[in-house]
Every structure is written in structure tokens, then in C-alpha cells.
Motif scaffolding. Structure first.
Motif, PDB file in Angstrom:
ATOM      1  N   SER A  11      92.047  33.296  89.706  1.00 11.55           N
ATOM      2  CA  SER A  11      92.418  32.709  91.003  1.00 11.55           C
ATOM      3  C   SER A  11      91.652  31.402  91.203  1.00 11.55           C
ATOM      4  CB  SER A  11      92.073  33.684  92.131  1.00 11.55           C
ATOM      5  OG  SER A  11      90.664  33.820  92.236  1.00 11.55           O
ATOM      6  N   VAL A  64     101.886  35.102  90.523  1.00 11.50           N
ATOM      7  CA  VAL A  64     101.593  35.448  91.910  1.00 11.50           C
ATOM      8  C   VAL A  64     101.231  36.926  91.987  1.00 11.50           C
ATOM      9  CG1 VAL A  64     102.487  35.504  94.264  1.00 11.50           C
ATOM     10  CG2 VAL A  64     103.125  33.636  92.731  1.00 11.50           C
ATOM     11  N   ALA A  65     100.051  37.198  92.526  1.00 15.76           N
ATOM     12  CA  ALA A  65      99.568  38.570  92.712  1.00 15.76           C
ATOM     13  C   ALA A  65      99.305  38.743  94.204  1.00 15.76           C
ATOM     14  CB  ALA A  65      98.300  38.807  91.898  1.00 15.76           C
ATOM     15  N   GLY A  66     100.244  39.361  94.896  1.00 16.37           N
ATOM     16  CA  GLY A  66     100.124  39.464  96.356  1.00 16.37           C
ATOM     17  C   GLY A  66     100.316  38.084  96.953  1.00 16.37           C
ATOM     18  N   ARG A  67      99.276  37.587  97.630  1.00 20.25           N
ATOM     19  CA  ARG A  67      99.320  36.236  98.211  1.00 20.25           C
ATOM     20  C   ARG A  67      98.477  35.253  97.407  1.00 20.25           C
ATOM     21  NH1 ARG A  67      97.626  37.005 104.239  1.00 20.25           N
ATOM     22  NH2 ARG A  67      97.257  34.808 103.886  1.00 20.25           N
ATOM     23  N   THR A  68      98.023  35.666  96.232  1.00 19.07           N
ATOM     24  CA  THR A  68      97.125  34.845  95.416  1.00 19.07           C
ATOM     25  C   THR A  68      97.856  34.247  94.229  1.00 19.07           C
ATOM     26  OG1 THR A  68      95.303  36.304  96.028  1.00 19.07           O
ATOM     27  CG2 THR A  68      94.959  34.888  94.125  1.00 19.07           C
ATOM     28  N   ARG A  69      97.681  32.933  94.041  1.00 16.84           N
ATOM     29  CA  ARG A  69      98.236  32.267  92.865  1.00 16.84           C
ATOM     30  C   ARG A  69      97.197  32.348  91.745  1.00 16.84           C
ATOM     31  NH1 ARG A  69      99.361  26.480  94.787  1.00 16.84           N
ATOM     32  NH2 ARG A  69      97.494  26.971  95.942  1.00 16.84           N
TER      33      ARG A  69
END
Length: 102
Positions: A11, A64-69
Motif C-alpha cells: 500500500s 484494489v483490496a477493500g478501499r486500499t490501492r
């Protein structure tokens, strides 16, 4: 002691810490890294120096993992070693306006 391996994807927050630990930069915040990504994605940046992640031609899409790039760690490190960050660094205190000269 075992050697700590870098994760395959990282991240912006973890990448900022990694860049400092690796000595690529003296200091970096996630916000600063995001700013660099935006600034280096502009039309004035030469194509080969553009940020390597995104939706444009020649860019690798973010994971994209949830709201994390997330970015591929190896590609990010290779890019930043070739095109290291440049800037003024962290704020050192309150700035004051210069008086106009007469």
C-alpha cells in the motif's frame, strides 16, 4: 535471524515506510507518495518517467483490496531507484511571507 522479504504488493502507507527503511528517501509520508504519483502522471512528464501504476497506457493497474490501492512492490522499487523522489522534504517550521523589496 531470518531476512525479512518484501511483500509482493504494498500500500502507499507501507511503501512510504519501506522507502525510508531502504534509504531511497530520507523521509516520506503516504500523502507525499500519493502526491508524487499524481504529479508524475501529468502530461508534462516524459512517458518513460511516468508513474508505473494506473489505468493509462504502459501502466500496471492497482490491485484494489477493500478501499486500499496496492502496487507491485518490485516494480515500485525498480521505478523509484531509477527515478528517485525529488522535493523540498518535510516542513521545518512555520513559513513567513517575504517582505516586498522597494
Amino acid at each position: 535471524m531470518t531476512e525479512r522479504k518484501d511483500p509482493a504488493y504494498i500500500s502507499f502507507t507501507d511503501a512510504a515506510d519501506l522507502l525510508v527503511r531502504r534509504g531511497i528517501v530520507g523521509s516520506m509520508t503516504p500523502r507525499g507518495l500519493r502526491h508524487m504519483a499524481t504529479a508524475r502522471n501529468g502530461k508534462t512528464t516524459p512517458a518513460k518517467q511516468r508513474w508505473p501504476f494506473g489505468d493509462g497506457p504502459g501502466q500496471e493497474p492497482y490491485l484494489v483490496a477493500g478501499r486500499t490501492r496496492m502496487m507491485r512492490t518490485a516494480r515500485l522499487l525498480k521505478y523509484l531507484e531509477k527515478y528517485p523522489p525529488k522535493g523540498r522534504g518535510p516542513a521545518r517550521g512555520e513559513r513567513t511571507a517575504r517582505e516586498p523589496e522597494e
